[in-house]
Structures are given as C-alpha cells and as structure tokens.
Design a protein around this motif. Structure first.
Motif, PDB file in Angstrom:
ATOM      1  N   UNK A 254     171.786  33.505 -49.616  1.00 15.31           N
ATOM      2  CA  UNK A 254     172.060  32.705 -50.609  1.00 15.31           C
ATOM      3  C   UNK A 254     170.985  31.766 -51.050  1.00 15.31           C
ATOM      4  N   UNK A 255     171.029  31.099 -52.396  1.00 18.16           N
ATOM      5  CA  UNK A 255     170.008  30.339 -52.699  1.00 18.16           C
ATOM      6  C   UNK A 255     170.062  28.875 -52.066  1.00 18.16           C
ATOM      7  N   UNK A 256     169.062  28.010 -51.636  1.00 13.76           N
ATOM      8  CA  UNK A 256     169.308  26.810 -51.201  1.00 13.76           C
ATOM      9  C   UNK A 256     168.040  26.085 -50.665  1.00 13.76           C
ATOM     10  N   UNK A 257     168.039  24.893 -50.782  1.00 10.21           N
ATOM     11  CA  UNK A 257     166.652  24.163 -50.160  1.00 10.21           C
ATOM     12  C   UNK A 257     165.812  23.571 -51.545  1.00 10.21           C
ATOM     13  N   UNK A 258     166.493  24.010 -52.690  1.00  7.95           N
ATOM     14  CA  UNK A 258     165.651  23.630 -53.787  1.00  7.95           C
ATOM     15  C   UNK A 258     165.948  22.161 -54.423  1.00  7.95           C
ATOM     16  N   UNK A 259     167.173  22.059 -54.444  1.00  8.59           N
ATOM     17  CA  UNK A 259     167.742  20.887 -55.100  1.00  8.59           C
ATOM     18  C   UNK A 259     168.643  20.319 -53.920  1.00  8.59           C
TER      19      UNK A 259
ATOM     20  N   UNK B 119     171.802  19.043 -54.001  1.00 11.43           N
ATOM     21  CA  UNK B 119     173.393  19.386 -53.567  1.00 11.43           C
ATOM     22  C   UNK B 119     173.444  21.008 -53.349  1.00 11.43           C
ATOM     23  N   UNK B 120     172.416  21.489 -53.104  1.00 11.22           N
ATOM     24  CA  UNK B 120     172.354  23.263 -52.864  1.00 11.22           C
ATOM     25  C   UNK B 120     171.699  23.329 -51.548  1.00 11.22           C
ATOM     26  N   UNK B 121     172.370  23.091 -50.378  1.00 12.85           N
ATOM     27  CA  UNK B 121     171.572  23.230 -49.177  1.00 12.85           C
ATOM     28  C   UNK B 121     171.362  24.668 -48.641  1.00 12.85           C
ATOM     29  N   UNK B 122     170.270  24.896 -47.928  1.00 17.92           N
ATOM     30  CA  UNK B 122     170.036  26.011 -47.275  1.00 17.92           C
ATOM     31  C   UNK B 122     171.307  26.642 -46.448  1.00 17.92           C
ATOM     32  N   UNK B 123     171.685  27.887 -46.671  1.00 18.31           N
ATOM     33  CA  UNK B 123     172.798  28.260 -46.002  1.00 18.31           C
ATOM     34  C   UNK B 123     172.642  28.386 -44.668  1.00 18.31           C
ATOM     35  N   UNK B 124     173.604  27.933 -43.710  1.00 23.40           N
ATOM     36  CA  UNK B 124     173.258  27.834 -42.315  1.00 23.40           C
ATOM     37  C   UNK B 124     174.924  28.162 -41.732  1.00 23.40           C
ATOM     38  N   UNK B 125     175.050  29.285 -41.116  1.00 18.81           N
ATOM     39  CA  UNK B 125     176.365  29.447 -40.234  1.00 18.81           C
ATOM     40  C   UNK B 125     176.820  28.471 -39.422  1.00 18.81           C
ATOM     41  N   UNK B 126     175.988  27.779 -38.819  1.00 15.64           N
ATOM     42  CA  UNK B 126     176.139  26.628 -38.019  1.00 15.64           C
ATOM     43  C   UNK B 126     176.906  25.402 -38.573  1.00 15.64           C
ATOM     44  N   UNK B 127     176.828  25.350 -39.713  1.00 10.56           N
ATOM     45  CA  UNK B 127     177.302  24.211 -40.558  1.00 10.56           C
ATOM     46  C   UNK B 127     178.187  24.453 -41.706  1.00 10.56           C
ATOM     47  N   UNK B 128     178.245  26.058 -41.844  1.00 13.40           N
ATOM     48  CA  UNK B 128     179.248  26.311 -43.055  1.00 13.40           C
ATOM     49  C   UNK B 128     180.673  26.026 -42.689  1.00 13.40           C
ATOM     50  N   UNK B 129     181.478  25.763 -43.718  1.00 20.68           N
ATOM     51  CA  UNK B 129     182.818  25.706 -43.382  1.00 20.68           C
ATOM     52  C   UNK B 129     183.568  27.101 -43.425  1.00 20.68           C
TER      53      UNK B 129
END
Length: 572
Positions: free
Chosen positions: A510-515, A517-527
C-alpha cells in the motif's frame, strides 16, 4: 460444495527471511511416462527423453515485496494441452510454499455460513467444465478450443504440481472445490456470488469487490506512452509473484509477463505485456442489473480463460477484443484497455490515426469496444477507475440508476478519481512522476476526497486508496467509503522501451509515508492485524520500485528428480 475438501497440503507457516531459488523441469520418456526433476538432485538423466517445461522461481518477498517466476516450454512440437499441463505442474512444484500461504490468507473459510451458495456454485462449475470438455472433443482442430484446452490443462497441472501428483486423473468435482480453482476464478466469483446470492460472512472484516486505478499517459512531444495499473484488494492478498510464461504455440503473444499471485495462472489484477508488444490492463465495473444475471450460464467460457486466450492469440487491440468477446460469460465485468506499442513511433510528430489504443467493456450478453487512438492524442490520457465509459454499458449495467440514487460517485466524469486524474495527469512527465501519481493519496487535505461523511472525507477517494485508514465508527452513505479490508496494494508501469523485453517497474504494498495522514502500512500497528490472515507477508510495507530483469531463454535444468505416473490425459 464440500468445504472440507478445501484443505492445505503440507502447510508452511513461515518463509525464510533470505531469498531463495527453485528450478523444476517436467519431462517425458519415449514411452510416454512423465517425470519431474529438481536441479541439484542427481539421478539418471537418461530417463528424461524429452524436456517439456521448466520453472525458475526466485523468492524476494521479504526483500522487494515480490517473488519472480519464469516458466519456459521447451519445444513447439509439444501439443498445446501438454504445454499447458507441463507448465502448470512445474509452477505448482516451484511455488508450492507460497501457494500454501496464499490459500490460508484468501480462500480458507470462503464457504463458511454459505453452504447453499457453495453447493450451487459447485454444480455450476462442474457443468461448465463438462461443457468445455464437450466443445474441445467436438472441435479438435479448432484453434480457439485448443487454446481453451491449453489453459485448463495448465490449471490441472498447477494443482497436480502443488499436490505432487503428476498425471493424476481429473475429477471435476474435486477440481470445482479445490482452493487453487477458487483462486483461479476469483474475478468471476464476484458475479457468481451475486447470481447465487452468497451471504456475507459476519466473522470477516468487510472487503467488498476488488477495484483498481489505471492510466495510459501520452507524454509531451510523443516522447513515450506510459502504461500503469494499481490493484485495489484485500490486504490478505499481498503475497505477490511477477510471472513470465514462454509457450511455444506459434501465437503472436505466446510469451507474456504479468503481475500475479501464488496459485494463479492469470494476472487477476489485470496487468499483462505480450510478445506481440501489446500492453493490457483492466479495471472492474459493477453490474447493478439483477435481471442480467440470468444470462450467466455454464455454457460459456469464464473471463479468466477468455483473457488468457486473447493475450496469446492477438496481435492488435481489435484482435484482442474479438478473441475476448467469444463465449462471453458475463462474469468479471471489466473495462479492458489494450495499447499496441508496435503502432506507436516514439518521439515522432506523425502517428497512426488508429490502432494504438483499444477499449473494451463487458456486461452479460454485451461486449462494446472501439479504437480510442484519436481520443488519446486529443486528451493525452486514458484513465480507468471502475466506472463504465460506453453509454450502452452504463445503461445496461444500470449504473445510471446508481447515479440517481447515490450521486456523482457512480458517474463516469464526476466521480472523485475521474476529477483527480483530470487535474493531475498533466504532472506526469516520466516514470517517477507516473509512479508518484499512481501511489498518491492525500485524503484529509485533497478537496476531491471529500464526501458526505463523518469525518468529511474518505481514504477511498484517491488514486491509491487506503480504506483501513477510515475510522471504524465513521458514518458513510455506502459501505465502499468506510473502514474495510481494502486498499491499493501495488503499482505497475511500463513504457515503449521496457515492453521490448516484457519488463515493467513495480512497487509492492500500500502507499504510505509521503504525507502525514497516510502512514506506511505495518501489520504490527494495523487495526486489521488480528482479523485478516497475512501469513508469510512482511510486517512493514515500505519497498522501493523494482524493475526485474528476466533471465535469458535457453537455460535448462539437467538433474532428474522424480518418476511419476505413466500417462497424462490428452486434455479433458
């Protein structure tokens, strides 16, 4: 459908952190006996009288987010059905560990709470297999049915390779409930689920049907045509394999590369490059016309097979459309875009008036297609975002009624992604800027991401969606805008140079880490971490673009591995 048959064989619940390679070959003795062997295990090479197909598998999932597979058929003298079976078997052996994991992550439990639906689905699929068998037997010299035979035998070979049962008898009922078959028909299942009224599984997070974003972009001064696709799917599907198949059928597109998954001989995304220099993609379009589901019958060829036939046999967009349109199943209804790079003259001011881009849309009983070369050169882009373009398809799918009910989100020219593409396509100047656009999501700040929601925006309304970022307790006018197991899971891009070697640049995850409110996708922190199976996947998805260099043809393995059953059924 007996869900107890949907089981795993030798499940591997872990993948080593380091990348690894496997090479398998299927061969045939002069007596007709079939064997498979793996490099590094030396037995009597003389038992292999004729090599049929070799699979080269390189796993870099933990390093790049991708694994890579190449399957080479050895000789044009091998019958079509045997080319398919040998290629499928070699792939099944080479990729069996990822197949195990992908089954757990995707189709396990598919029939839970849906026995009536799965029973009806099983009967439909058995009838469909029997009908294709009859057509193949009645038309042995027909090139179309030879292609169908190749494709279904490739599936049978894949299943047998996974199970290590070379040349085993074909049992339609076992095939119809096999998890690999379920993965194969994933796109077609979306419409079959509507036809047979599959109930939602309350124990699973809502995902919804898969969708995608796509863009064909003509650069200034005809410098190039960039061709890109972003898959939207459940995050459980993020075990990925980029593949290249080299058949020896004599067809224009007999060699093709594509983004794909374990256990799938199709792209499913779809994103395909062929040796005819055709680039092919699709974005799914919804069918809201319930009456049209009556046209879905077993006496048709499902989309996953028709697409494979069109890829291999077509040398132009028009030929692709004509091949694809035969025996329309009315399932997995998409807008397909075919770019013929043979017709494009890079950097030249004068270009053909037709033949560069062809657009095809399908509904049950309807195929509409036309050349869009003039449109591309007038507007410089062709976008795709899951809304039909042709007026006939809009009416027949009853998308116009969805516009009346829910507003512009279901329209062709005013839905958020249409407006984002219209605004931002001018920023695409090269491969990097194309990737940036196709990975873009700034849903809390972009006015085009707003909706009549609480909060007043949705991470769905972007070129690369991240529906996992929408709050669970948010309020939305329809489910697609809310929290769900659904997002952009990749990007693929090619151009007029890369397609010459069937290469494309790809980013996995997934996209993430550029802005902010869109963080890098990480299973450890994903709901979703406790609710969506993701065995074998990396935890953190922050991979760089990869342009994989396919191996040179002509390299084969020479170590006999295993003697198996004597004869293979000659097709069905």
């Amino acid at each position: 459908m007996k869900t107890s048959l949907v089981i795993l064989l030798g499940v591997a619940l872990a993948i080593e952190a380091a990348s690894y390679e496997r090479k398998y070959t299927v061969c045939q003795q002069t007596t007709g006996e079939l064997y498979h062997y793996k490099e590094g295990r030396k037995l009597d090479e003389d038992l292999c009288g004729k090599r049929l197909a070799t699979a080269y598998f390189h796993d870099e999932v933990n390093q790049t987010g991708w694994a890579f597979l190449e399957v080479d058929v050895i000789s044009p003298k091998i019958p079509h059905y045997l080319q398919g079976y040998a290629a499928g078997f070699a792939e099944g052996r080479a990729t069996r560990d990822l197949i195990d994991l992908h089954i757990i992550n995707t189709v396990n439990g598919y029939c839970d709470g849906a026995k009536h639906f799965c029973d009806e689905l099983e009967e439909f699929m058995v009838d469909n297999l029997k009908w294709m068998e009859m057509e193949i037997k009645e038309n042995p010299e027909d090139e179309y049915w030879q292609q169908v035979n190749l494709t279904v035998n490739q599936l049978f070979g894949l299943i047998h390779g996974y199970e290590n049962k070379l040349g085993a008898p074909i049992n339609y009922r076992e095939i119809a409930v096999h998890p690999i078959f379920m993965i194969q028909i994933a796109g077609d299942l979306e419409d079959l689920a509507l036809k047979f009224k599959k109930p939602e599984n309350p124990s699973k997070v809502f995902s919804g049907p898969g969708h995608c974003s796509a863009l064909v972009k003509l650069l200034p001064n005809n410098e190039d045509i960039l061709f890109s696709h972003v898959t939207w799917s459940s995050y459980g599907t993020m075990l990925r394999i980029n593949k290249k198949y080299s058949f020896k059928t004599g067809d224009p597109g007999q060699v093709y590369s594509f983004s794909s998954y374990p256990a799938s001989i199709t792209s499913t995304d779809d994103f395909i490059l062929t040796s005819a220099k055709l680039a092919i993609l699709e974005t799914t379009i919804g069918n809201y016309n319930e009456k049209s589901l009556d046209l879905i019958t077993p006496n048709t060829v499902l989309t996953w097979i028709r697409a494979e036939i069109a890829h291999r046999t077509a040398s132009s967009g028009l030929q692709w459309a004509e091949a694809f349109g035969r025996h329309n199943s009315g399932t997995y209804n998409n807008e397909w875009v075919v770019v013929d790079y043979k017709q494009f003259h890079r950097g030249k001011p004068v270009q053909p008036e037709t033949g560069i881009i062809h657009v095809v849309e399908q509904m049950p009983g309807h195929i509409v297609h036309s050349d869009k070369t003039a449109h591309l050169f007038r507007t410089t882009y062709w976008p795709g975002y899951n809304q039909p373009y042709y007026k006939q398809i809009i009416r027949y799918s009853e998308t116009d009624k969805m516009v009346e009910k829910f507003g512009d989100w279901y329209s062709y020219d005013k839905t958020p992604r249409a407006l984002i593409f219209k605004r931002d396509h001018v920023n695409v100047k090269d491969m990097d800027s194309m990737i940036a656009l196709m990975r873009s999501n700034n849903y809390t700040k972009d006015p085009l991401s707003k909706c009549d929601c609480n909060p007043p925006y949705s991470a769905e309304n972007a070129i690369a969606c991240r529906s996992d970022l929408n709050p669970v307790d948010g309020t939305y006018p329809f489910k697609s805008l809310g929290f769900r197991d659904h997002g952009a899971i990749d990007v693929k891009v090619t151009n007029s140079k890369l397609i010459n070697t069937l290469q494309f640049t790809a980013v996995s995850g997934p996209p993430g880490g550029v802005v902010k409110d869109v963080p890098i996708f990480d299973w450890k922190t994903s709901p979703l971490r406790e609710k969506v199976p993701h065995f074998g996947q990396p935890d953190r998805w922050n991979f760089a673009p990869v342009t994989y260099r396919w191996r040179k043809s002509g390299h084969h393995l020479h170590h006999l591995h295993h003697k198996l059953q004597k004869e293979l059924l000659s097709g069905f």
